[in-house]
Design a protein around this motif. Structure first.
Motif, PDB file in Angstrom:
ATOM      1  N   LEU A   1       0.649  -1.215  -0.032  1.00 46.08           N
ATOM      2  CA  LEU A   1      -0.062  -0.097   0.007  1.00 46.08           C
ATOM      3  C   LEU A   1       0.806   1.340  -0.102  1.00 46.08           C
ATOM      4  O   LEU A   1       0.244   2.383  -0.172  1.00 46.08           O
ATOM      5  CB  LEU A   1      -1.028   0.104   1.344  1.00 46.08           C
ATOM      6  CG  LEU A   1      -1.998  -1.067   1.278  1.00 46.08           C
ATOM      7  CD1 LEU A   1      -2.701  -1.067   2.717  1.00 46.08           C
ATOM      8  CD2 LEU A   1      -2.997  -1.147   0.146  1.00 46.08           C
ATOM      9  N   GLY A   2       1.872   1.179   0.202  1.00 44.82           N
ATOM     10  CA  GLY A   2       3.071   2.483   0.492  1.00 44.82           C
ATOM     11  C   GLY A   2       2.961   2.921   1.931  1.00 44.82           C
ATOM     12  O   GLY A   2       2.869   2.162   2.721  1.00 44.82           O
ATOM     13  N   TRP A   3       2.690   4.240   2.084  1.00 38.43           N
ATOM     14  CA  TRP A   3       2.851   4.862   3.440  1.00 38.43           C
ATOM     15  C   TRP A   3       1.424   4.703   4.012  1.00 38.43           C
ATOM     16  O   TRP A   3       0.427   5.281   3.594  1.00 38.43           O
ATOM     17  CB  TRP A   3       3.453   6.282   3.309  1.00 38.43           C
ATOM     18  CG  TRP A   3       4.962   6.072   3.074  1.00 38.43           C
ATOM     19  CD1 TRP A   3       5.643   6.385   2.124  1.00 38.43           C
ATOM     20  CD2 TRP A   3       6.094   5.718   3.983  1.00 38.43           C
ATOM     21  NE1 TRP A   3       6.922   6.009   2.011  1.00 38.43           N
ATOM     22  CE2 TRP A   3       7.546   5.909   3.293  1.00 38.43           C
ATOM     23  CE3 TRP A   3       6.183   5.585   5.390  1.00 38.43           C
ATOM     24  CZ2 TRP A   3       8.460   5.917   4.062  1.00 38.43           C
ATOM     25  CZ3 TRP A   3       7.452   5.251   6.136  1.00 38.43           C
ATOM     26  CH2 TRP A   3       8.609   5.702   5.316  1.00 38.43           C
ATOM     27  N   VAL A   4       1.373   3.865   5.158  1.00 39.14           N
ATOM     28  CA  VAL A   4       0.220   3.829   5.975  1.00 39.14           C
ATOM     29  C   VAL A   4       0.210   4.399   7.303  1.00 39.14           C
ATOM     30  O   VAL A   4       1.236   4.365   8.030  1.00 39.14           O
ATOM     31  CB  VAL A   4      -0.446   2.441   5.672  1.00 39.14           C
ATOM     32  CG1 VAL A   4      -0.696   1.954   4.145  1.00 39.14           C
ATOM     33  CG2 VAL A   4       0.368   1.700   6.370  1.00 39.14           C
ATOM     34  N   VAL A   5      -1.043   4.493   7.727  1.00 34.75           N
ATOM     35  CA  VAL A   5      -0.988   4.779   9.372  1.00 34.75           C
ATOM     36  C   VAL A   5      -1.741   3.546   9.829  1.00 34.75           C
ATOM     37  O   VAL A   5      -2.852   3.117   9.598  1.00 34.75           O
ATOM     38  CB  VAL A   5      -1.792   6.233   9.693  1.00 34.75           C
ATOM     39  CG1 VAL A   5      -1.830   6.305  11.047  1.00 34.75           C
ATOM     40  CG2 VAL A   5      -1.276   7.261   8.993  1.00 34.75           C
ATOM     41  N   ASP A   6      -1.009   2.900  10.955  1.00 30.71           N
ATOM     42  CA  ASP A   6      -1.501   1.848  11.422  1.00 30.71           C
ATOM     43  C   ASP A   6      -2.569   1.795  12.387  1.00 30.71           C
ATOM     44  O   ASP A   6      -2.577   2.167  13.620  1.00 30.71           O
ATOM     45  CB  ASP A   6      -0.318   0.866  12.043  1.00 30.71           C
ATOM     46  CG  ASP A   6      -0.803  -0.476  12.126  1.00 30.71           C
ATOM     47  OD1 ASP A   6      -1.775  -0.967  11.894  1.00 30.71           O
ATOM     48  OD2 ASP A   6       0.175  -1.357  12.527  1.00 30.71           O
ATOM     49  N   LEU A   7      -3.865   2.047  11.937  1.00 29.60           N
ATOM     50  CA  LEU A   7      -5.002   2.310  12.897  1.00 29.60           C
ATOM     51  C   LEU A   7      -5.350   1.022  13.433  1.00 29.60           C
ATOM     52  O   LEU A   7      -5.762   1.080  14.797  1.00 29.60           O
ATOM     53  CB  LEU A   7      -6.320   2.538  12.085  1.00 29.60           C
ATOM     54  CG  LEU A   7      -6.116   3.831  11.079  1.00 29.60           C
ATOM     55  CD1 LEU A   7      -7.563   4.206  10.663  1.00 29.60           C
ATOM     56  CD2 LEU A   7      -5.736   5.180  11.938  1.00 29.60           C
ATOM     57  N   PRO A   8      -5.278  -0.307  12.964  1.00 31.66           N
ATOM     58  CA  PRO A   8      -5.448  -1.450  13.998  1.00 31.66           C
ATOM     59  C   PRO A   8      -4.602  -1.371  15.240  1.00 31.66           C
ATOM     60  O   PRO A   8      -4.957  -1.701  16.243  1.00 31.66           O
ATOM     61  CB  PRO A   8      -5.189  -2.536  13.233  1.00 31.66           C
ATOM     62  CG  PRO A   8      -5.571  -2.009  11.553  1.00 31.66           C
ATOM     63  CD  PRO A   8      -5.152  -0.695  11.683  1.00 31.66           C
TER      64      PRO A   8
ATOM     65  N   ALA B   1       2.326  10.321  -3.366  1.00 30.49           N
ATOM     66  CA  ALA B   1       3.308  11.174  -3.199  1.00 30.49           C
ATOM     67  C   ALA B   1       3.825  11.581  -2.103  1.00 30.49           C
ATOM     68  O   ALA B   1       5.043  12.266  -1.863  1.00 30.49           O
ATOM     69  CB  ALA B   1       2.603  12.777  -3.874  1.00 30.49           C
ATOM     70  N   TRP B   2       3.308  11.068  -0.979  1.00 27.85           N
ATOM     71  CA  TRP B   2       3.913  11.291   0.538  1.00 27.85           C
ATOM     72  C   TRP B   2       5.218  10.774   0.347  1.00 27.85           C
ATOM     73  O   TRP B   2       5.356   9.441   0.192  1.00 27.85           O
ATOM     74  CB  TRP B   2       2.989  10.744   1.517  1.00 27.85           C
ATOM     75  CG  TRP B   2       3.291  11.189   2.924  1.00 27.85           C
ATOM     76  CD1 TRP B   2       2.834  12.341   3.665  1.00 27.85           C
ATOM     77  CD2 TRP B   2       4.303  10.742   3.861  1.00 27.85           C
ATOM     78  NE1 TRP B   2       3.320  12.540   4.812  1.00 27.85           N
ATOM     79  CE2 TRP B   2       4.128  11.542   4.919  1.00 27.85           C
ATOM     80  CE3 TRP B   2       4.926   9.483   3.938  1.00 27.85           C
ATOM     81  CZ2 TRP B   2       4.977  11.149   6.190  1.00 27.85           C
ATOM     82  CZ3 TRP B   2       5.917   9.292   4.849  1.00 27.85           C
ATOM     83  CH2 TRP B   2       5.825  10.079   6.119  1.00 27.85           C
ATOM     84  N   SER B   3       6.079  11.354   1.248  1.00 27.68           N
ATOM     85  CA  SER B   3       7.513  10.697   1.330  1.00 27.68           C
ATOM     86  C   SER B   3       8.016  11.490   2.834  1.00 27.68           C
ATOM     87  O   SER B   3       7.835  12.711   3.151  1.00 27.68           O
ATOM     88  CB  SER B   3       8.553  10.889   0.407  1.00 27.68           C
ATOM     89  OG  SER B   3       9.683  10.705   0.894  1.00 27.68           O
ATOM     90  N   PRO B   4       8.969  10.641   3.723  1.00 30.29           N
ATOM     91  CA  PRO B   4       9.338  11.408   4.703  1.00 30.29           C
ATOM     92  C   PRO B   4      10.530  12.415   4.558  1.00 30.29           C
ATOM     93  O   PRO B   4      10.830  13.197   5.265  1.00 30.29           O
ATOM     94  CB  PRO B   4       9.801  10.108   5.596  1.00 30.29           C
ATOM     95  CG  PRO B   4      10.090   8.988   4.309  1.00 30.29           C
ATOM     96  CD  PRO B   4       8.969   9.337   3.685  1.00 30.29           C
ATOM     97  N   ASP B   5      10.763  12.446   3.384  1.00 28.37           N
ATOM     98  CA  ASP B   5      11.907  13.360   2.546  1.00 28.37           C
ATOM     99  C   ASP B   5      11.231  14.683   2.184  1.00 28.37           C
ATOM    100  O   ASP B   5      12.015  15.467   1.898  1.00 28.37           O
ATOM    101  CB  ASP B   5      12.721  12.640   1.616  1.00 28.37           C
ATOM    102  CG  ASP B   5      13.329  11.600   2.131  1.00 28.37           C
ATOM    103  OD1 ASP B   5      13.673  11.507   3.535  1.00 28.37           O
ATOM    104  OD2 ASP B   5      13.652  10.500   1.467  1.00 28.37           O
TER     105      ASP B   5
END
Length: 237
Positions: A106-113, A140-144
Motif C-alpha cells: 500500500l505504500g505509506w500507511v497509518v496503522d489504525l489497528p 506522493a507522500w514521503s518522509p523526505d
C-alpha cells in the motif's frame, strides 16, 4: 512552530461548494429518452438545445465530498470504551501526528489497528469485530518532503475519512461467547413474528454475527460460511 490546520479546503470543489460536471447531453445527445443501460463513451459535443446546460456542455452540481460547505475536516478520532467499567481512551489523529510506516503493498500507511489495540489495552477490554483498515497516505507522500507538503498530503488523507470522523469501538473485560447463527436466527424469527416485522439475513466476509433493529425489520449479519447452518435452521435443506 505553528500546528498544521485541521480544516482544509475541499479538493473536490476548490472551496466553491459546487463543481462543474459534464452535462448528460454530452453522453446521450438529443435523444428524448436516454437508455441508462446502454453504454456511452461520453465526450460528445453538447446538444445545442439542451434545457440543462443551454448548449454549454457542463452544469453546476453540489459537491457531496464536503457536503456543500467548501471545507473538510482533516482529523480522525479513535475511541475505545469499556462497557463494564466505563473507562474510555481516545486517540486524535491530525496532520503531523500520524507516524506512518511503510507497507510493501500500500505504500505509506497509518496503522489504525495498532492504535485501537493500544487503546483497548489501556482500558482493559477485548474489542470484538473487524479492525479498522489502515489509513493509506497519497502516493506522493514521503518522509523526505518538506513539512508543509507532508502535512498537506496527510490532511488530504484524513479529509477522505470525514464521513465517519469519530470512530467508537465498544468492548468488555472478557471476550463475549461466540454467537450461534442458527440459534440466533430462530430467536429473531420468533421476535419478528411477535412484532410483525420482516427478517433480513445479510452475509459479510468477516466480523462476528450481530443483529440490529430498524423501523420495519430485524437484521442478522453473519459470515458467508454460516449459510448451510442457517438454511438448515430455516428447514430449507
Amino acid at each position: 512552530m505553528t500546528a498544521p490546520p485541521t480544516v482544509v479546503v475541499c479538493a473536490g470543489c476548490d472551496g466553491m461548494t459546487f463543481r462543474f460536471d459534464p452535462c448528460r447531453c454530452t453522453h446521450y445527445g438529443d435523444r428524448f429518452l436516454a437508455d441508462g443501460d446502454r453504454p456511452s463513451s461520453g465526450g460528445q459535443p453538447a446538444y445545442r438545445d439542451c434545457e440543462l446546460c443551454r448548449g454549454v456542455g457542463r452544469i453546476a452540481t453540489p459537491c457531496h465530498e464536503c457536503r456543500r460547505s467548501g471545507r473538510r475536516r482533516a482529523e480522525l478520532v479513535l475511541t475505545v470504551a469499556n462497557l463494564d467499567t466505563g473507562a474510555v481512551a481516545s486517540h486524535r489523529l491530525t496532520p503531523g501526528r500520524l507516524d506512518p510506516r511503510r507497507d510493501r503493498a500500500l505504500g505509506w500507511v497509518v496503522d489504525l489497528p495498532a492504535r485501537v489495540r493500544d487503546l483497548a489495552a489501556a482500558v482493559g477490554v477485548a474489542v470484538t469485530g473487524p479492525d479498522p483498515l489502515p489509513l493509506v497516505l497519497p502516493r506522493a507522500w514521503s518522509p523526505d518532503l518538506p513539512a508543509d507538503r507532508r502535512h498537506a498530503l496527510e490532511a488530504r488523507a484524513l479529509a477522505d475519512q470525514d464521513r465517519v470522523p469519530w470512530r467508537v469501538l465498544l468492548g468488555r473485560c472478557t471476550e463475549p461467547e461466540p454467537v450461534d447463527p442458527a440459534a440466533r436466527l430462530v430467536e429473531l424469527c420468533s421476535l419478528a413474528d411477535l412484532l410483525l416485522l420482516e427478517v433480513t439475513v445479510s452475509f459479510a466476509r468477516a466480523g462476528c454475527a450481530l443483529h440490529r433493529h430498524d423501523d420495519d425489520e430485524v437484521r442478522l449479519v453473519a459470515r458467508a460460511g454460516d449459510l448451510p447452518t442457517l438454511l438448515t435452521a430455516l428447514h430449507l435443506t
